[in-house]
Scaffold this motif. Structure first.
Motif, PDB file in Angstrom:
ATOM      1  N   THR A  41       0.483   1.093  -9.571  1.00  0.00           N
ATOM      2  CA  THR A  41      -0.318   1.536 -10.698  1.00  0.00           C
ATOM      3  C   THR A  41      -1.646   0.784 -10.714  1.00  0.00           C
ATOM      4  N   PRO A  42      -2.688   1.366 -11.307  1.00  0.00           N
ATOM      5  CA  PRO A  42      -3.970   0.679 -11.365  1.00  0.00           C
ATOM      6  C   PRO A  42      -3.874  -0.649 -12.107  1.00  0.00           C
ATOM      7  N   SER A  68      -9.191   8.512 -10.574  1.00  0.00           N
ATOM      8  CA  SER A  68      -8.221   8.008  -9.595  1.00  0.00           C
ATOM      9  C   SER A  68      -7.134   7.167 -10.241  1.00  0.00           C
ATOM     10  N   SER A  69      -7.480   6.400 -11.277  1.00  0.00           N
ATOM     11  CA  SER A  69      -6.459   5.552 -11.918  1.00  0.00           C
ATOM     12  C   SER A  69      -5.402   6.397 -12.617  1.00  0.00           C
ATOM     13  N   GLN A 127       1.736   9.408 -10.357  1.00  0.00           N
ATOM     14  CA  GLN A 127       2.732   9.418  -9.294  1.00  0.00           C
ATOM     15  C   GLN A 127       4.024   8.740  -9.729  1.00  0.00           C
ATOM     16  N   LYS A 144      -7.417  -3.539  -4.119  1.00  0.00           N
ATOM     17  CA  LYS A 144      -7.932  -2.215  -3.765  1.00  0.00           C
ATOM     18  C   LYS A 144      -8.771  -2.279  -2.497  1.00  0.00           C
ATOM     19  N   SER A 204       2.288   4.773  -2.853  1.00  0.00           N
ATOM     20  CA  SER A 204       1.903   5.630  -3.970  1.00  0.00           C
ATOM     21  C   SER A 204       2.416   5.155  -5.323  1.00  0.00           C
ATOM     22  N   ARG A 253      -3.153   8.012  -9.931  1.00  0.00           N
ATOM     23  CA  ARG A 253      -2.215   7.054  -9.346  1.00  0.00           C
ATOM     24  C   ARG A 253      -1.064   6.769 -10.318  1.00  0.00           C
ATOM     25  N   SER A 254      -1.373   6.636 -11.596  1.00  0.00           N
ATOM     26  CA  SER A 254      -0.318   6.428 -12.590  1.00  0.00           C
ATOM     27  C   SER A 254       0.623   7.630 -12.645  1.00  0.00           C
ATOM     28  N   GLN A 275      -2.964  -3.312  -9.691  1.00  0.00           N
ATOM     29  CA  GLN A 275      -3.797  -3.505  -8.517  1.00  0.00           C
ATOM     30  C   GLN A 275      -5.158  -4.049  -8.922  1.00  0.00           C
ATOM     31  N   HIS A 304       0.854  -1.185   0.000  1.00  0.00           N
ATOM     32  CA  HIS A 304       0.000   0.000   0.000  1.00  0.00           C
ATOM     33  C   HIS A 304       0.885   1.228   0.000  1.00  0.00           C
TER      34      HIS A 304
END
Length: 638
Positions: A180-181, A586-587, A593, A189, A177, A590-591, A184, A175
């Motif tokens: 990547t989606p 959100s995906s 980052q 999730k 940052s 997250r990518s 996960q 868990h």
């Protein structure tokens, strides 16, 4: 709840009767713990009501299969080959951790030199201890996302072996940052929302946000820190300003929440020696899991540290010539410097004499995806049976926990803990009779923006000077336990005033510390007394919302910029720009980052003046940078 308050009061009173700040901070932590239980229960019930089909993805790890996981670990350890003498020492460390697993819950240091196998040794302690004490989970707290995937990958290889495909993703949960989606699943999730797995890997940033941060997402995890084994890897990287907050929280989790904390590092900070009235870690009476730490450091000494400091310091050309000579002599040389500017300067100086396929650069100007790829290339050359030559110029990001093995390391003068961590990248697996670490003092490094390094460097000078005058003072080992103890004693003494997390007065109309706000809140209580003529009638006096809004685990006013690294980075920026509502994407976020670089305000302003930035989302303050300003060699550049 009153019983809990009394228990906190009595426990702290028995340790230090005058310690009001630790007592009241633990009262506040109790409130946050109850809030965590409430939030988690409410969110889970709501989610299961709205999407009942996903209820089956939850695991509820109260009945964790510790015996089964222990068998997998012991099978893995039994099959490990031990071709080098250092492997026998690693097995000895692992056996000591096994022997200590039957101890009572508590706070235990695990002080092991770099390369001593702390990851598997701490896992062995944690699994056996969790079974013996009937604990719910093991939580690894890792300092940097750059190494969390490496450590989690090792543990996943052991506990989710290929011959157990039904357990893939069900035992070890990451868990952080950098996920990547695409990596996960829905199950991961859902499990991440409540840290619902036997073994959880997270970062120190997320751990501190769970205890002190604003909002409900982090606070929701706090109740999962109870009845757990908390393994802090490279604990010396704890931000100095969070020391007292952290110490009181660890005491609370161990003494009130039935957890055990393991403080793992080669350079053990003196968290139990800071001001007890503000909060010092209460180390368990049996202390370190290693019976004779000093002897272990002597046995695992694989490098010689050569103090090459000189009057006037080293120029960049001189450092480059030293690196070139050692590279030509050994074929595997690592240079670690304190600033990104210095790393680029040395790289430029060496590029004329070292082939492009042998010379590598690593810094935080490169996005995580870029750094991971370059580090993979370095590892591949280091592990090549043909001993492919490699000369790597890096900032300190390569030090903590990165598993690389060079013949020679050249380190710019920094804190003694940093020098020790750098030494851990040299002769890591004991292939050589002795590796060499050269400490140089550069003329041109400017550390005004890096006060932690600047202060550490000054105290390292003091210890190095003492050692140079009399090596017997530290038993001939400048990286041994006694030298490190003196270094931290000097360092913590000077920084005692920084450990309570100062709050700037212009932000909330209060000039003081977060430690005070989250404990006695003395100044505001006094103001209440002045106005009302009596003290507040309630026990919990902390301004929780105000304090949490002032807290940030990262002590740097940086801005993230999405960079066009490779085809994926370019495609990501296009997707971000074309998304109608990024607040719900959100995906994509997250990518982003993995393709972002954090910059200080002056760098951001310079890029902005150059017209290099594009505002992707005004509401979320997301910017991307023009392709001209991202280099495949160095990363972001002005």
């Amino acid at each position: 709840m009153l019983a809990d308050v009394r228990r906190i009061r009595e426990r702290i009173k028995s340790a230090n009767s005058g310690a009001l700040i630790p007592r009241f901070q633990q009262f506040g932590l109790l409130v946050r713990f109850l809030f965590s239980c409430l939030i988690a229960g409410d969110r889970i019930d709501t989610a299961d009501f709205e999407k009942p089909a996903r209820m089956g993805l939850r695991q509820h790890v109260e009945d964790a299969r510790w015996p089964d996981l222990i068998r997998r670990l012991e099978r893995y350890l039994f099959a490990l080959e031990a071709p080098q003498p250092i492997d026998a020492l690693r097995r000895g460390i692992s056996d000591w951790c096994l022997d200590a697993a039957t101890r009572d819950r508590g706070i235990y240091p695990l002080t092991v030199p770099t390369g001593g196998g702390k990851t598997l040794a701490s896992l062995r302690f944690a699994l056996h201890h969790a079974q013996h004490r009937k604990l719910d989970r093991i939580i690894y707290v890792i300092p940097f996302t750059s190494i969390i995937e490496q450590n989690a990958g090792i543990v996943r290889q052991v506990l989710e072996p290929v011959d157990m495909p039904h357990d893939e993703g069900r035992v070890v949960l990451e868990h952080h940052s950098n996920l990547t989606p695409e990596r996960q699943t829905w199950r991961e999730k859902i499990l991440s929302e409540d840290w619902d797995a036997p073994v959880v890997f997270t970062t120190m940033v997320q751990f501190l946000e769970t205890l002190f941060g604003s909002g409900t997402r982090g606070a929701r995890h706090m109740h999962q820190l109870a009845n757990s084994v908390l393994v802090f890897d490279e604990v010396q990287t704890l931000p100095v300003r969070c020391v007292h907050l952290f110490n009181n929280a660890i005491n609370f989790l161990v003494e009130q929440c039935n957890s055990t904390a393991l403080l793992c590092t080669a350079t053990q900070p003196l968290l139990d020696k800071v001001e007890p009235e503000k909060g010092a870690v209460r180390i368990s009476p049996e202390s370190d899991l290693i019976p004779d730490v000093r002897a272990l450091f002597d046995e695992l000494k694989r490098v010689e540290v050569d103090d090459l400091r000189k009057p006037g310091g080293w120029g960049d050309e001189e450092i480059a010539q030293l690196a070139l000579a050692e590279f030509r002599n050994t074929g595997r040389c690592l240079v670690i410097v304190n600033t990104k500017v210095h790393a680029r300067s040395l790289f430029d100086l060496l590029s004329a004499d070292v082939g492009e396929d042998c010379l590598y650069h690593l810094s935080t100007d490169m996005c995580p995806a870029h750094r991971q790829l370059e580090l993979g290339k370095v590892r591949e050359r280091l592990e090549s049976t043909k001993r492919a030559p490699v000369l790597c110029i890096s900032t300190q990001l390569i030090e903590a926990g990165v598993d690389v093995d060079f013949d020679v390391v050249i380190r710019s003068l920094a804190g003694l803990d940093s020098i020790a961590q750098a030494a851990g990248r040299c002769n890591r697996n004991g292939r050589l009779e002795k590796g060499h670490v050269y400490v140089v003092d550069p003329v041109n490094e400017r550390l005004a923006m890096l006060p932690d390094i600047a202060i550490g460097r000054e105290h390292a000078k003091r210890v190095l000077d003492d050692y140079r005058a009399d090596p017997g003072l530290y038993d001939g080992n400048i990286l041994g336990t006694q030298a490190m103890r003196d270094y931290y004693r000097y360092y913590f003494f000077e920084r005692a005033a920084d450990m309570s997390y100062a709050v700037p007065g212009d932000t909330v109309g209060y000039r003081g510390t977060l430690l005070e706000l989250l404990s006695t809140n003395e100044r505001l209580v006094d103001e209440y007394k002045r106005r009302q003529g009596k003290p507040p009638p309630y026990l919990f006096r902390q301004p929780f919302m105000t304090a949490s809004q002032q807290f940030s685990a990262i002590d740097a006013p940086t801005q993230g910029i999405v960079v066009p690294y490779g085809n994926q980075g370019m495609a990501l920026i296009n997707d971000l720009c074309s998304s109608p509502d990024l607040s719900n994407a959100s995906s994509l976020l997250r990518s982003a980052q993995r393709y972002s670089v954090n910059v200080f305000p002056y760098v951001f302003e310079k890029l902005n003046r150059l017209g290099a930035l594009h505002l992707v989302s005004k509401d979320l303050r997301i910017y991307s940078v023009n392709r001209r300003y991202y280099s495949e060699r160095f990363g972001l550049s002005v």
